[in-house]
Design an enzyme around this catalytic site. Structure first.
Site, PDB file in Angstrom:
ATOM      1  N   CYS A 297     -11.767   3.547 -29.450  1.00 49.59           N
ATOM      2  CA  CYS A 297     -13.083   4.410 -29.824  1.00 49.59           C
ATOM      3  C   CYS A 297     -13.978   4.456 -28.415  1.00 49.59           C
ATOM      4  O   CYS A 297     -14.919   4.251 -27.739  1.00 49.59           O
ATOM      5  CB  CYS A 297     -14.019   3.247 -30.905  1.00 49.59           C
ATOM      6  N   GLU A 298     -13.411   5.166 -27.097  1.00 48.42           N
ATOM      7  CA  GLU A 298     -13.996   5.505 -26.395  1.00 48.42           C
ATOM      8  C   GLU A 298     -13.629   7.023 -25.938  1.00 48.42           C
ATOM      9  O   GLU A 298     -12.581   7.645 -26.293  1.00 48.42           O
ATOM     10  CB  GLU A 298     -13.353   4.900 -25.098  1.00 48.42           C
TER      11      GLU A 298
ATOM     12  N   PRO B 157       4.481  -5.502  -0.519  1.00 39.28           N
ATOM     13  CA  PRO B 157       4.520  -4.220  -1.608  1.00 39.28           C
ATOM     14  C   PRO B 157       4.667  -4.273  -2.813  1.00 39.28           C
ATOM     15  O   PRO B 157       5.163  -5.268  -3.354  1.00 39.28           O
ATOM     16  CB  PRO B 157       5.893  -3.257  -0.967  1.00 39.28           C
ATOM     17  N   GLY B 158       4.239  -3.601  -3.476  1.00 40.94           N
ATOM     18  CA  GLY B 158       3.701  -3.832  -5.137  1.00 40.94           C
ATOM     19  C   GLY B 158       4.528  -2.508  -6.080  1.00 40.94           C
ATOM     20  O   GLY B 158       5.529  -2.504  -6.199  1.00 40.94           O
TER      21      GLY B 158
ATOM     22  N   ARG C 144      -4.723   2.859 -16.351  1.00 41.07           N
ATOM     23  CA  ARG C 144      -4.800   3.897 -14.784  1.00 41.07           C
ATOM     24  C   ARG C 144      -5.769   5.209 -14.832  1.00 41.07           C
ATOM     25  O   ARG C 144      -6.522   5.648 -14.523  1.00 41.07           O
ATOM     26  CB  ARG C 144      -3.844   3.848 -14.333  1.00 41.07           C
TER      27      ARG C 144
ATOM     28  N   TYR D 122       1.034  -2.051 -12.386  1.00 42.82           N
ATOM     29  CA  TYR D 122      -0.504  -2.171 -12.930  1.00 42.82           C
ATOM     30  C   TYR D 122      -0.400  -1.098 -13.862  1.00 42.82           C
ATOM     31  O   TYR D 122      -1.673  -0.561 -14.532  1.00 42.82           O
ATOM     32  CB  TYR D 122      -0.960  -0.839 -11.941  1.00 42.82           C
TER      33      TYR D 122
ATOM     34  N   GLY E  67       1.181  -1.530  -0.114  1.00 41.07           N
ATOM     35  CA  GLY E  67      -0.317  -0.204  -0.110  1.00 41.07           C
ATOM     36  C   GLY E  67       0.912   1.583  -0.159  1.00 41.07           C
ATOM     37  O   GLY E  67       0.115   2.399  -0.373  1.00 41.07           O
TER      38      GLY E  67
HETATM   39  N1  LLP Z   1      -1.490  -7.189  -1.094  1.00 40.05           N
HETATM   40  C1  LLP Z   1      -2.837  -7.622  -1.386  1.00 40.05           C
HETATM   41  C2  LLP Z   1      -3.959  -8.283  -0.610  1.00 40.05           C
HETATM   42  C3  LLP Z   1      -3.131  -6.561  -1.598  1.00 40.05           C
HETATM   43  O1  LLP Z   1      -4.372  -6.738  -1.992  1.00 40.05           O
HETATM   44  C4  LLP Z   1      -2.728  -4.973  -2.911  1.00 40.05           C
HETATM   45  C5  LLP Z   1      -3.201  -4.717  -4.397  1.00 40.05           C
HETATM   46  C6  LLP Z   1      -0.907  -5.080  -2.484  1.00 40.05           C
HETATM   47  C7  LLP Z   1      -0.965  -6.547  -1.358  1.00 40.05           C
HETATM   48  C8  LLP Z   1       0.064  -4.263  -3.403  1.00 40.05           C
HETATM   49  O2  LLP Z   1       0.023  -2.945  -2.751  1.00 40.05           O
HETATM   50  P1  LLP Z   1       0.179  -1.801  -2.856  1.00 40.05           P
HETATM   51  O3  LLP Z   1       1.900  -1.884  -2.300  1.00 40.05           O
HETATM   52  O4  LLP Z   1       1.018  -2.486  -5.214  1.00 40.05           O
HETATM   53  O5  LLP Z   1       0.000  -0.569  -3.144  1.00 40.05           O
HETATM   54  N2  LLP Z   1      -4.309  -1.796 -10.127  1.00 40.05           N
HETATM   55  C9  LLP Z   1      -4.522  -0.300  -8.542  1.00 40.05           C
HETATM   56  C10 LLP Z   1      -3.525  -1.398  -7.694  1.00 40.05           C
HETATM   57  C11 LLP Z   1      -5.015  -2.019  -7.133  1.00 40.05           C
HETATM   58  C12 LLP Z   1      -4.214  -2.754  -6.016  1.00 40.05           C
HETATM   59  C13 LLP Z   1      -5.237  -3.780  -5.534  1.00 40.05           C
HETATM   60  N3  LLP Z   1      -3.920  -4.772  -5.080  1.00 40.05           N
HETATM   61  C14 LLP Z   1      -3.727   0.843  -9.573  1.00 40.05           C
HETATM   62  O6  LLP Z   1      -3.046   0.908 -10.601  1.00 40.05           O
HETATM   63  O7  LLP Z   1      -3.513   2.223  -9.149  1.00 40.05           O
END
Ligand code: LLP
Length: 424
Positions: free
Chosen positions: A349-350, A278-279, A317, A378, A242
């Site tokens: 086309c949107e 972390p993503g 996004r 993402y 997050g």
């Molecule tokens: N753990 C869980 C259970 C999650 O659902 C997520 C993200 C993460 C970890 C990783 O979160 P991060 O560190 O990346 O914030 N597609 C959206 C973001 C969707 C996030 C979904 N869950 C965007 O492009 O902003």
């Protein structure tokens, strides 16, 4: 910090000019920097080192960028994997992540996916509801196995940010309440097919303030203490992902070191193993989407459209979350060059296929290259072939070398995936 910088008059990824990749691979194309991925992972890992019992598990959220070469780059540094489907578990394994560093989450895991996770022996299946707990217990019992689980808790905290990516409020679909978590943890502890190893939470994504995280972690701490007071063992606390990243025009989000200081303050003396998922903070600023200007459409009424060869199917996004991505010309103009306001759009086309409205950019012309910054998370993973546009290829750079790590499919390959019904 990232490794996309102007060198010899043009934007480069590490030692490779983006124009060279665009010429060789075509556009639109995703380009990732190995040095940035490695830096972000090690900064995060080093900030968390020493927190909690043993070394924290840093389970990179595969959904952010699941390219196998990206996963292997991180796995080679010791990253685990946070996964949400059998497909993602398979990717993590293929990239060399050991099962004992894989976490499986998700509100709707199928029985096949749960069985697969048990067979693989993942570190932790994050159980998000009572029906799932019951189903998992049955599947494990049938196998004579014991599934390692954590209960995913919804701490009922508002994380701010976009409503479509907030997960920690009571009315979101994720996890169970604190009270339910206590009951389910005790239930699981008495089940021969289950071994509860801990509790987990994740309150949202692109979080730019530590306050909601601190509030959630305080509640998780209280939960761990209550479970222990009941005589239940809690070995791991999974704090989710997050942490936000700077998308150019936003307030600077907290650094991993600030995050770590907050955790030390909130959970420092809890004596529990910690896990993180972390993503975005690892991958977002490690990637760009390079696109070519098809043409500039100047309306006599005054509107000016910059029509690119990238579209919402490549980077969704902005259309989906009104997200802001910085757009940089790959060949920056002279400092005194004229700046114009463009509506930046793709060919789909949107009307939703709009990346930015009224964006000030130096004058651009047909054939020029631009880069969408912070597109490493993402971006490609949310791509589709809408409008029968081939998935954008992915390129990984390391120093002065690059490799195509997912080629653009040919039209023949795309059409061959669809056998005609035999009666046609
Ligand atoms: N753990 C869980 C259970 C999650 O659902 C997520 C993200 C993460 C970890 C990783 O979160 P991060 O560190 O990346 O914030 N597609 C959206 C973001 C969707 C996030 C979904 N869950 C965007 O492009 O902003």
């Amino acid at each position: 910090m990232n490794h996309f910088e102007v060198r010899d008059g043009e934007l480069a990824c590490e030692g490779v000019p983006l124009s060279r990749i665009a010429e060789a691979v075509g556009t639109p194309v995703y380009v990732y920097s190995t040095a940035t991925l490695e830096r972000h992972f090690t900064v995060f890992r080093d900030a968390m080192a020493g927190l909690g019992r043993g070394e924290p598990l840093i389970a990179y959220a595969v959904k952010a960028n699941s390219n196998l070469s990206v996963l292997k780059t991180l796995a080679d540094l010791g990253a685990g994997a946070d996964t949400v489907s059998e497909g993602e578990v398979r990717r993590a394994l293929a990239a060399g992540v050991p099962p004992e560093r894989i976490v499986l989450s998700g509100v709707g895991k199928t029985s096949a996916e749960l069985a697969f996770a048990i067979d693989v022996g993942v570190a932790e299946i994050n159980v998000e509801s009572e029906p799932e707990l019951e189903r998992l217990a049955r599947i494990a019992a049938d196998k004579g196995a014991r599934a390692q689980i954590a209960i995913r808790v919804n701490p009922d905290v508002s994380a701010g940010g976009h409503a479509k990516i907030a997960t920690g409020k009571a009315d979101n679909k994720f996890g169970v309440s604190m009270a339910e978590a206590e009951r389910l943890y005790a239930r699981a502890s008495n089940n021969a097919g289950l071994r509860p190893v801990g509790v987990a939470c994740h309150i949202g994504s692109q979080i730019t303030s530590l306050e909601p995280l601190e509030a959630a972690f305080g509640k998780m701490r209280a939960l761990v203490e209550r479970l222990r007071a009941e005589g239940l063992a809690v070995d791991r606390l999974d704090l989710g992902g997050g942490l936000g990243v700077p998308y150019f025009n936003q307030p600077e989000p907290p650094a991993p070191s600030d995050f770590a200081a907050m955790i030390r303050r909130t959970l420092g003396d809890l004596d529990v193993g910690l896990a993180f998922e972390p993503g975005r903070v690892i991958a977002a600023n490690a990637g760009v989407l390079v696109s070519r200007v098809i043409h500039v459409h100047d309306r006599p009424e005054g509107q000016r459209f910059l029509v690119l060869d990238a579209a919402m199917n490549d980077l969704i996004r902005p259309a989906m979350y009104d997200a802001y991505h910085d757009i940089q010309p790959v060949r920056p103009p002279a400092a005194d060059a004229a700046v114009e306001a463009y509506d930046v759009v793709g060919p789909v086309c949107e009307t939703g296929d709009t990346f930015a409205r009224g964006r000030p950019l130096p004058r651009l012309a047909s054939g020029d290259l631009v880069a969408f910054m912070s597109a490493g998370a993402y971006g490609a993973t949310m791509g589709s072939e809408y409008n029968t546009r081939p998935l954008a290829p992915e390129v990984l750079v390391r120093g002065d070398q690059y490799a195509v790590v997912r080629p653009r499919p040919t039209y023949e390959e795309m059409l061959a995936r669809e056998p005609l019904a035999p009666w046609l």
